[in-house]
Design a protein around this motif. Structure first.
Motif, PDB file in Angstrom:
ATOM      1  N   GLY A 159       6.274   1.247   6.896  1.00  0.00           N
ATOM      2  CA  GLY A 159       5.848   1.321   5.507  1.00  0.00           C
ATOM      3  C   GLY A 159       5.959   2.732   4.982  1.00  0.00           C
ATOM      4  N   ARG A 160       5.502   3.701   5.761  1.00  0.00           N
ATOM      5  CA  ARG A 160       5.620   5.108   5.368  1.00  0.00           C
ATOM      6  C   ARG A 160       7.008   5.653   5.694  1.00  0.00           C
ATOM      7  NH1 ARG A 160      -0.049   6.529   8.402  1.00  0.00           N
ATOM      8  NH2 ARG A 160      -1.415   5.322   7.039  1.00  0.00           N
ATOM      9  N   SER A 191      15.707   3.482   1.624  1.00  0.00           N
ATOM     10  CA  SER A 191      14.428   3.422   0.946  1.00  0.00           C
ATOM     11  C   SER A 191      14.643   3.315  -0.555  1.00  0.00           C
ATOM     12  CB  SER A 191      13.598   4.665   1.283  1.00  0.00           C
ATOM     13  OG  SER A 191      12.307   4.583   0.706  1.00  0.00           O
ATOM     14  N   PHE A 192      13.609   2.876  -1.244  1.00  0.00           N
ATOM     15  CA  PHE A 192      13.674   2.653  -2.692  1.00  0.00           C
ATOM     16  C   PHE A 192      13.988   3.951  -3.426  1.00  0.00           C
ATOM     17  CE2 PHE A 192      11.419   2.550  -6.812  1.00  0.00           C
ATOM     18  CZ  PHE A 192      12.110   1.504  -7.417  1.00  0.00           C
ATOM     19  N   VAL A 208       7.315  -4.684  -4.395  1.00  0.00           N
ATOM     20  CA  VAL A 208       7.505  -5.230  -3.046  1.00  0.00           C
ATOM     21  C   VAL A 208       7.584  -6.745  -3.111  1.00  0.00           C
ATOM     22  CG1 VAL A 208       6.572  -5.401  -0.718  1.00  0.00           C
ATOM     23  CG2 VAL A 208       6.312  -3.271  -2.004  1.00  0.00           C
ATOM     24  N   ASN A 209       8.705  -7.297  -2.648  1.00  0.00           N
ATOM     25  CA  ASN A 209       8.866  -8.743  -2.589  1.00  0.00           C
ATOM     26  C   ASN A 209       8.137  -9.280  -1.372  1.00  0.00           C
ATOM     27  OD1 ASN A 209      10.051 -11.434  -2.190  1.00  0.00           O
ATOM     28  ND2 ASN A 209      11.522 -10.795  -3.759  1.00  0.00           N
ATOM     29  N   ARG A 210       7.642 -10.492  -1.481  1.00  0.00           N
ATOM     30  CA  ARG A 210       6.934 -11.121  -0.354  1.00  0.00           C
ATOM     31  C   ARG A 210       7.869 -11.410   0.807  1.00  0.00           C
ATOM     32  NH1 ARG A 210       3.745 -16.961  -0.727  1.00  0.00           N
ATOM     33  NH2 ARG A 210       3.711 -17.391   1.529  1.00  0.00           N
ATOM     34  N   THR A 255       0.824  -1.207   0.000  1.00  0.00           N
ATOM     35  CA  THR A 255       0.000   0.000   0.000  1.00  0.00           C
ATOM     36  C   THR A 255       0.857   1.255   0.000  1.00  0.00           C
ATOM     37  OG1 THR A 255      -1.760  -1.161   1.197  1.00  0.00           O
ATOM     38  CG2 THR A 255      -1.815   1.244   1.232  1.00  0.00           C
ATOM     39  N   ASN A 256       2.002   1.207   0.705  1.00  0.00           N
ATOM     40  CA  ASN A 256       2.859   2.387   0.850  1.00  0.00           C
ATOM     41  C   ASN A 256       4.081   2.352  -0.065  1.00  0.00           C
ATOM     42  OD1 ASN A 256       1.818   4.025   3.402  1.00  0.00           O
ATOM     43  ND2 ASN A 256       1.595   1.849   3.877  1.00  0.00           N
ATOM     44  N   ALA A 257       4.038   1.515  -1.103  1.00  0.00           N
ATOM     45  CA  ALA A 257       5.172   1.401  -2.018  1.00  0.00           C
ATOM     46  C   ALA A 257       5.389   2.704  -2.784  1.00  0.00           C
ATOM     47  CB  ALA A 257       4.946   0.253  -2.990  1.00  0.00           C
TER      48      ALA A 257
END
Length: 348
Positions: free
Chosen positions: A276-277, A323-324, A230-232, A222-224
């Motif tokens: 996530g954020r 972060s990404f 996003v990998n599992r 959701t926060n990607a």
């Protein structure tokens, strides 16, 4: 307070002259009791039981004697890791330096671990060893540090679903002179090394992050960020992908002399799980080079002088946000400096 009552039995069966099989069972009854309250005094515990576990921990090992100097060991066991008093509490501990607050988690459960390993050993001499091992571990509910969703400066421990790791380790202890009967300088010089590689993964679909049943995978998706996949699975917190230990030492037992120069480094490791954020926090490699020496003296060698120098490379301990598609930012930096110590010990 915590009480642990345990009993175990081990049986050993020689298999002619080429192998030995041992197996056993350890039984543990563990109880933890907590007394404390939150900062507001609205929640109070008075010696209440917070952990009640009865664990059956079996183990089995098979040792093959290839020669008098070489062995192959195969083993399997079950173990547990229980939360600390600080972790399993409702304590709220504020650090005025970092401006962060640790929050205990009274609902923490113990971690159940299955261990499997295969090891080859070669005793080249009574003072020398070479070994190669492989291992695999399964974790159920391992404990990781996470940040709050709404307040990332608040941290709390959490049981984090299912995880596993697989790795290999190489260990060596080698004398510069093979014959231990030699009195030369080289016969007292040793190199000791340990190298390990580990791959760990946590199934984020097994990690619940709220009471609504949302998983860590759902929350990260959701926060990607834009363009991020996003990998599992992600690495386990606190687990380095590699570790290197090496030392050169001079040991003269007869004269009570020991001198050693040692080096250690661990690979980058996930330290704090993000909401996530806010990005995850990673500990960067710390290159630790240390010198230690001692000399015994006196009529019965009951006096000893020890000299130590730690962090010779003057490295810093650094934690960063990662972060990404973003440049890493400093989360925490500690400069331990170079430490010198001199100690005298007298044994009566």
């Amino acid at each position: 307070r915590q009480t642990v009552f345990a009993a175990y039995t081990v049986l050993v069966h020689p298999i002619k002259e080429f192998a030995k099989f041992s197996y056993g069972l350890r039984v543990e009854k563990a109880d933890m009791y907590y007394t404390g309250q939150n900062n507001e005094g609205t929640v109070i515990y008075n010696d209440e039981k917070t952990l009640d576990e009865l664990n059956l921990l079996p183990s089995a090992n098979l040792n093959f004697f290839l020669t008098e100097e070489m062995n192959i060991r195969v083993g399997a066991s079950r173990s547990v890791a229980r939360p600390s008093f600080k972790e399993k509490s409702i304590a709220q501990i504020y650090d005025p330096i970092t401006k962060r607050t640790f929050n205990g988690n009274i609902d923490l459960e113990q971690t159940n671990i299955n261990n499997y390993d295969l090891r080859y050993e070669w005793y080249m001499s009574p003072r020398e060893l070479f070994s190669v091992s492989g291992f695999y571990k399964q974790f159920d509910g391992h404990i990781e540090m996470v940040s709050f969703i709404a307040s990332p400066n608040n941290l709390t421990p959490r049981n984090s679903g299912s995880a596993n790791l697989v790795g290999t380790e190489i260990e060596i202890r080698k004398a510069f002179a093979v014959k231990d009967t030699s009195n030369g300088f080289a016969s007292k010089l040793f190199f000791t090394g340990n190298l390990s590689f580990v791959k760990s993964q946590v199934d984020m679909q097994s990690v619940l992050v709220d009471s609504k049943g949302q998983t860590e995978y759902d929350f990260r998706t959701t926060n990607a960020r834009e363009g991020e996949t996003v990998n599992r699975f992600r690495p386990m917190a606190g687990q380095s992908p590699y570790s290197i230990n090496a030392s050169f030492s001079y040991e003269d037992i007869r004269k009570g002399t020991s001198v050693a120069l040692s080096y250690n480094v661990q690979g980058e490791q996930l330290t704090i799980i993000a909401s996530g954020r806010v990005p995850d926090v990673y500990t960067q490699p710390f290159h630790s080079l240390n010198f230690n020496a001692f000399q015994k003296f006196g009529k019965e060698s009951n006096s000893k002088m020890t000299l130590g120098v730690n962090n010779i490379l003057n490295d810093d301990r650094l934690l960063v946000y990662k972060s990404f598609n973003a440049t890493s930012q400093t989360y925490n930096k500690y400069k331990p400096g170079v430490e010198f110590n001199l100690k005298y010990t007298y044994t009566f």
